[in-house]
Design a protein around this motif. Structure first.
Motif, PDB file in Angstrom:
ATOM      1  N   ASP A   1       0.771  -1.065  -0.001  1.00 40.99           N
ATOM      2  CA  ASP A   1       0.185   0.006  -0.011  1.00 40.99           C
ATOM      3  C   ASP A   1       0.700   1.242   0.140  1.00 40.99           C
ATOM      4  OD1 ASP A   1      -2.320  -1.629   0.153  1.00 40.99           O
ATOM      5  OD2 ASP A   1      -2.682  -1.125   2.118  1.00 40.99           O
ATOM      6  N   ALA A   2       2.246   0.964   0.519  1.00 42.77           N
ATOM      7  CA  ALA A   2       2.974   2.295   0.562  1.00 42.77           C
ATOM      8  C   ALA A   2       3.599   2.667  -0.676  1.00 42.77           C
ATOM      9  CB  ALA A   2       3.968   1.922   1.582  1.00 42.77           C
ATOM     10  N   THR A   3       3.384   2.052  -1.784  1.00 40.89           N
ATOM     11  CA  THR A   3       3.747   2.355  -3.171  1.00 40.89           C
ATOM     12  C   THR A   3       2.793   2.741  -4.070  1.00 40.89           C
ATOM     13  OG1 THR A   3       3.932   0.099  -4.061  1.00 40.89           O
ATOM     14  CG2 THR A   3       5.916   0.980  -2.805  1.00 40.89           C
ATOM     15  N   VAL A   4       1.311   2.715  -3.730  1.00 43.84           N
ATOM     16  CA  VAL A   4       0.259   3.204  -4.550  1.00 43.84           C
ATOM     17  C   VAL A   4       0.455   4.515  -5.212  1.00 43.84           C
ATOM     18  CG1 VAL A   4      -2.328   3.542  -4.752  1.00 43.84           C
ATOM     19  CG2 VAL A   4      -1.443   1.619  -3.265  1.00 43.84           C
ATOM     20  N   GLU A   5       0.755   5.361  -4.397  1.00 44.50           N
ATOM     21  CA  GLU A   5       0.787   6.725  -5.229  1.00 44.50           C
ATOM     22  C   GLU A   5       1.957   6.864  -6.144  1.00 44.50           C
ATOM     23  OE1 GLU A   5       1.784  11.418  -3.818  1.00 44.50           O
ATOM     24  OE2 GLU A   5       0.711  10.011  -2.364  1.00 44.50           O
ATOM     25  N   GLY A   6       3.141   6.420  -5.701  1.00 47.55           N
ATOM     26  CA  GLY A   6       4.339   6.226  -6.851  1.00 47.55           C
ATOM     27  C   GLY A   6       3.860   5.472  -8.097  1.00 47.55           C
TER      28      GLY A   6
ATOM     29  N   PRO B   1      -1.720  -6.811 -13.529  1.00 49.29           N
ATOM     30  CA  PRO B   1      -1.698  -6.691 -12.102  1.00 49.29           C
ATOM     31  C   PRO B   1      -2.510  -7.854 -11.602  1.00 49.29           C
ATOM     32  CG  PRO B   1      -3.053  -4.893 -12.987  1.00 49.29           C
ATOM     33  CD  PRO B   1      -2.443  -5.760 -14.137  1.00 49.29           C
ATOM     34  N   TYR B   2      -2.455  -8.228 -10.168  1.00 51.69           N
ATOM     35  CA  TYR B   2      -3.563  -8.767  -9.410  1.00 51.69           C
ATOM     36  C   TYR B   2      -4.447  -7.959  -9.176  1.00 51.69           C
ATOM     37  CZ  TYR B   2       0.642 -12.283  -9.396  1.00 51.69           C
ATOM     38  OH  TYR B   2       1.549 -13.146  -9.703  1.00 51.69           O
ATOM     39  N   PRO B   3      -5.572  -8.690  -9.358  1.00 55.67           N
ATOM     40  CA  PRO B   3      -7.045  -7.565  -9.102  1.00 55.67           C
ATOM     41  C   PRO B   3      -7.014  -6.985  -7.703  1.00 55.67           C
ATOM     42  CG  PRO B   3      -7.690  -9.405 -10.147  1.00 55.67           C
ATOM     43  CD  PRO B   3      -6.201  -9.707 -10.017  1.00 55.67           C
ATOM     44  N   ASP B   4      -6.208  -7.584  -6.639  1.00 52.83           N
ATOM     45  CA  ASP B   4      -6.205  -7.245  -5.244  1.00 52.83           C
ATOM     46  C   ASP B   4      -5.176  -6.416  -4.955  1.00 52.83           C
ATOM     47  OD1 ASP B   4      -4.015  -8.769  -5.214  1.00 52.83           O
ATOM     48  OD2 ASP B   4      -4.750  -9.997  -3.526  1.00 52.83           O
ATOM     49  N   GLY B   5      -4.452  -5.755  -6.059  1.00 56.04           N
ATOM     50  CA  GLY B   5      -3.491  -4.665  -5.910  1.00 56.04           C
ATOM     51  C   GLY B   5      -2.066  -5.110  -5.302  1.00 56.04           C
TER      52      GLY B   5
ATOM     53  N   LEU C   1       9.433   1.001  -6.546  1.00 54.45           N
ATOM     54  CA  LEU C   1       8.065   0.567  -6.159  1.00 54.45           C
ATOM     55  C   LEU C   1       7.579  -0.734  -6.045  1.00 54.45           C
ATOM     56  CD1 LEU C   1       6.800   3.619  -8.582  1.00 54.45           C
ATOM     57  CD2 LEU C   1       6.971   3.692  -5.880  1.00 54.45           C
ATOM     58  N   ILE C   2       8.675  -1.673  -6.096  1.00 63.03           N
ATOM     59  CA  ILE C   2       8.191  -2.923  -6.181  1.00 63.03           C
ATOM     60  C   ILE C   2       8.951  -3.539  -4.769  1.00 63.03           C
ATOM     61  CG2 ILE C   2       8.489  -5.085  -7.280  1.00 63.03           C
ATOM     62  CD1 ILE C   2       9.110  -3.411  -9.849  1.00 63.03           C
ATOM     63  N   ASP C   3       8.030  -4.024  -3.953  1.00 65.60           N
ATOM     64  CA  ASP C   3       8.570  -4.678  -2.621  1.00 65.60           C
ATOM     65  C   ASP C   3       9.187  -6.019  -2.862  1.00 65.60           C
ATOM     66  OD1 ASP C   3       7.519  -2.369  -1.332  1.00 65.60           O
ATOM     67  OD2 ASP C   3       5.427  -3.614  -0.957  1.00 65.60           O
ATOM     68  N   ASP C   4       8.755  -6.818  -3.787  1.00 68.46           N
ATOM     69  CA  ASP C   4       9.679  -7.985  -3.956  1.00 68.46           C
ATOM     70  C   ASP C   4       9.472  -8.437  -5.330  1.00 68.46           C
ATOM     71  OD1 ASP C   4      11.213 -10.512  -2.835  1.00 68.46           O
ATOM     72  OD2 ASP C   4       9.524 -11.655  -2.931  1.00 68.46           O
TER      73      ASP C   4
END
Length: 94
Positions: free
Chosen positions: A12-17, A43-47, A76-79
């Motif tokens: 959720d922390a990277t949504v804006e970026g 993308p996966y529908p659940d974000g 912007l990618i966590d993993d």
């Protein structure tokens, strides 16, 4: 040529970026489709992330491509998980 499944994980922390850089990210993806390196992505529908299917010579090539992703450049990618995938049936099977 092998196919590689690449799984991106987002938070959720990277949504804006991601919203800001999505046009550049999608232009990069379209360039890879035009070049024949990327088969499909979305993308996966659940974000929670996305799936990208590459058809390239080896894992090193996938890694070289992924560092060029605007989402990667902007952290912007966590993993990222990239694995060779062997489809045995359906649209991507040989």
């Amino acid at each position: 040529m092998p196919i590689f499944a690449v799984h991106y994980t987002y938070s959720d922390a990277t949504v804006e970026g991601r919203d800001s850089f999505r046009p550049e990210h999608r232009a990069w993806l379209n360039g890879l489709i035009d070049a024949g390196s990327l088969l499909t992505s979305g993308p996966y529908p659940d974000g929670s992330g996305a799936l990208l299917l590459f058809q390239v010579a080896d894992e090193a090539t996938v890694e070289q491509l992924l560092v060029q992703d605007p989402f990667a450049r902007e952290h912007l990618i966590d993993d990222v998980r990239a694995v060779e995938w062997l489809p045995v049936m359906g649209a991507f099977a040989s």
